[in-house]
Design a protein around this motif. Structure first.
Motif, mmCIF file in Angstrom:
data_model
loop_
_atom_site.group_PDB
_atom_site.id
_atom_site.type_symbol
_atom_site.label_atom_id
_atom_site.label_comp_id
_atom_site.label_asym_id
_atom_site.label_seq_id
_atom_site.Cartn_x
_atom_site.Cartn_y
_atom_site.Cartn_z
ATOM 1 N N THR A 1 10.795 -12.560 -59.774
ATOM 2 C CA THR A 1 10.634 -14.451 -60.093
ATOM 3 C C THR A 1 11.523 -14.388 -61.647
ATOM 4 N N LYS A 2 11.397 -13.496 -62.711
ATOM 5 C CA LYS A 2 11.857 -13.809 -63.468
ATOM 6 C C LYS A 2 13.823 -13.665 -63.824
ATOM 7 N N LEU A 3 14.126 -12.986 -63.335
ATOM 8 C CA LEU A 3 15.855 -12.605 -62.338
ATOM 9 C C LEU A 3 15.566 -13.941 -61.624
ATOM 10 N N ALA A 4 15.012 -14.328 -60.968
ATOM 11 C CA ALA A 4 15.557 -15.722 -59.738
ATOM 12 C C ALA A 4 15.775 -16.576 -60.847
ATOM 13 N N LEU A 5 14.806 -17.039 -61.956
ATOM 14 C CA LEU A 5 14.440 -18.276 -62.650
ATOM 15 C C LEU A 5 15.841 -18.231 -63.793
ATOM 16 N N TRP B 1 13.244 -24.746 -56.849
ATOM 17 C CA TRP B 1 13.088 -25.050 -55.520
ATOM 18 C C TRP B 1 12.307 -23.424 -55.290
ATOM 19 N N LEU B 2 11.522 -22.908 -56.009
ATOM 20 C CA LEU B 2 11.403 -21.051 -55.795
ATOM 21 C C LEU B 2 9.894 -20.914 -55.133
ATOM 22 N N HIS B 3 10.549 -20.317 -54.513
ATOM 23 C CA HIS B 3 9.361 -19.854 -53.416
ATOM 24 C C HIS B 3 8.948 -18.173 -54.041
ATOM 25 N N THR B 4 7.692 -18.012 -53.620
ATOM 26 C CA THR B 4 7.082 -17.139 -53.488
ATOM 27 C C THR B 4 5.370 -16.161 -52.623
ATOM 28 N N ASP B 5 5.902 -15.271 -52.577
ATOM 29 C CA ASP B 5 4.387 -14.682 -51.793
ATOM 30 C C ASP B 5 3.868 -13.492 -52.680
ATOM 31 N N SER B 6 4.478 -13.386 -53.251
ATOM 32 C CA SER B 6 3.093 -12.402 -54.011
ATOM 33 C C SER B 6 3.822 -12.412 -55.641
ATOM 34 N N MET B 7 3.066 -11.416 -56.474
ATOM 35 C CA MET B 7 2.554 -11.287 -57.725
ATOM 36 C C MET B 7 4.222 -10.576 -58.390
ATOM 37 N N SER B 8 4.903 -11.265 -59.378
ATOM 38 C CA SER B 8 6.058 -10.815 -59.973
ATOM 39 C C SER B 8 5.784 -9.313 -60.432
ATOM 40 N N ASN B 9 6.248 -8.572 -60.258
ATOM 41 C CA ASN B 9 6.611 -6.963 -60.449
ATOM 42 C C ASN B 9 7.971 -6.512 -61.826
ATOM 43 N N LEU B 10 8.006 -7.211 -61.983
ATOM 44 C CA LEU B 10 9.231 -6.798 -62.510
ATOM 45 C C LEU B 10 9.807 -7.839 -63.922
ATOM 46 N N GLY B 11 8.763 -8.021 -64.486
ATOM 47 C CA GLY B 11 9.037 -8.601 -65.811
ATOM 48 C C GLY B 11 8.173 -10.028 -65.799
ATOM 49 N N GLY C 1 22.372 -25.653 -54.368
ATOM 50 C CA GLY C 1 23.006 -24.191 -54.030
ATOM 51 C C GLY C 1 21.846 -23.533 -54.004
ATOM 52 N N ALA C 2 22.148 -21.932 -53.718
ATOM 53 C CA ALA C 2 20.888 -21.292 -53.351
ATOM 54 C C ALA C 2 20.953 -19.886 -53.586
ATOM 55 N N LEU C 3 20.278 -19.069 -53.903
ATOM 56 C CA LEU C 3 20.075 -17.785 -55.034
ATOM 57 C C LEU C 3 19.013 -16.924 -53.782
ATOM 58 N N THR C 4 18.809 -15.586 -53.406
ATOM 59 C CA THR C 4 17.874 -15.060 -52.859
ATOM 60 C C THR C 4 17.606 -14.082 -53.797
ATOM 61 N N PHE C 5 16.278 -13.091 -54.011
ATOM 62 C CA PHE C 5 15.582 -12.797 -55.692
ATOM 63 C C PHE C 5 15.299 -11.641 -55.086
ATOM 64 N N ALA C 6 14.484 -10.333 -54.997
ATOM 65 C CA ALA C 6 13.920 -9.788 -54.601
ATOM 66 C C ALA C 6 14.100 -8.550 -55.993
ATOM 67 N N THR C 7 14.482 -6.874 -56.001
ATOM 68 C CA THR C 7 14.511 -6.413 -56.865
ATOM 69 C C THR C 7 16.045 -6.734 -58.241
ATOM 70 N N ASP C 8 16.661 -7.000 -57.456
ATOM 71 C CA ASP C 8 17.979 -7.917 -57.870
ATOM 72 C C ASP C 8 17.726 -9.570 -57.563
ATOM 73 N N VAL C 9 19.000 -10.082 -57.952
ATOM 74 C CA VAL C 9 19.137 -11.945 -57.471
ATOM 75 C C VAL C 9 20.625 -11.636 -56.549
ATOM 76 N N VAL C 10 21.205 -12.293 -55.693
ATOM 77 C CA VAL C 10 22.069 -12.507 -55.699
ATOM 78 C C VAL C 10 22.162 -14.073 -55.610
ATOM 79 N N ARG C 11 22.791 -14.786 -55.880
ATOM 80 C CA ARG C 11 23.724 -16.306 -56.072
ATOM 81 C C ARG C 11 24.361 -16.354 -54.361
ATOM 82 N N GLU C 12 23.587 -16.945 -53.555
ATOM 83 C CA GLU C 12 24.015 -17.230 -52.355
ATOM 84 C C GLU C 12 25.384 -18.089 -52.335
#
Length: 246
Positions: free
Chosen positions: A144-148, A168-178, A105-116
């Motif tokens: 990142t919190k909502l992604a998990l 399998w989580l990707h990130t390029d910066s600090m989580s800024n929403l929790g 499965g796959a999801l994308t996350f920004a401010t919110d999360v989409v279950r792709e």
């Protein structure tokens, strides 16, 4: 049973991490090599060792969590998708994607999360890769919190007891929403595995070592480097239309 597999995999990843640290001294910030990435993936798809009797490698349920925050441009997002497809290809060769095998499965996350797409939507590598290619980039923060939390729900909605679980989580910066660490701790207590791909900042961004399972943090200076290393981890002398050489 799921805790049994988690213990096998955790031990394998810890052994892999010990071997890397003790065989090749590494400076803080050094990127993950193709051989190291390949070693981690092999431990994930084949946790049984030749010394273990009555041990069969389990089927996998994998959720790829792609960072779609505003700090990532179109070229970087394309490279992230390409690398994700290379990881899926590696896994498929060792634990085939199939209705009664590995599920992706796959999801994308920004401010919110989409279950792709969900774990039961695509039953072969070609379909999985096609839908990853079609994922569009969005804008926003880094939740990142909502992604998990969402990845955990995706496992629970299509739950199979006999399959062990990998985020399998990707990130390029600090989580800024929790703070994602409490959720990560809860997920790992269930015997599920979290691997984190850190792009750019090689410090302990967001307490990455607290989020990831032991031995399952991989680090790259850029998304382009990640794509090249993921391709190279497939084996030698490989070329493709995206321009990355293995």
């Amino acid at each position: 049973m799921k805790r049994f597999w988690a213990l096998i995999l955790a031990a394998a990843l810890l052994l892999n991490e010990w071997c890397v640290v003790n065989s090749v001294p590494r400076r803080n910030g050094t990127s993950t090599t193709a051989s190291e990435l390949s070693g981690i993936l092999k431990k994930i798809v084949s946790p049984c060792t030749t010394e273990q009797t009555n041990c069969n490698n389990p089927d996998l349920d994998i959720v790829f969590a792609l960072d779609s925050s505003s700090s990532i441009n179109d070229t970087e997002f394309k490279a992230q998708k390409y690398a994700t497809n290379m990881i899926a290809e590696f896994i498929d060769r060792h634990s085939p994607i199939a209705p009664d095998g590995t599920r992706v499965g796959a999801l994308t996350f920004a401010t919110d999360v989409v279950r792709e797409f969900e774990l039961n939507e695509h039953t072969g590598l070609e379909s999985v890769q096609g839908y990853i290619d079609a994922i569009g980039r969005r804008m926003g923060g880094t939740n990142t919190k909502l992604a998990l939390e969402t990845a955990q729900l995706m496992f629970e909605d299509m739950f199979l007891e006999e399959s062990w679980k990998l985020i399998w989580l990707h990130t390029d910066s600090m989580s800024n929403l929790g703070d994602p660490r409490p959720r990560a701790t809860s997920i790992k207590k269930q015997g599920w595995i979290i691997c984190v791909v850190v792009i750019g900042n090689h410090e302990n961004v967001d307490g990455i070592d607290d989020i990831a399972s032991p031995g399952c943090v991989v680090k790259f200076g850029s998304f382009t480097e990640y794509a090249k290393v993921a391709k190279k981890a497939q084996g030698p002398d490989q070329f493709d239309e995206f321009g990355y050489q293995g």
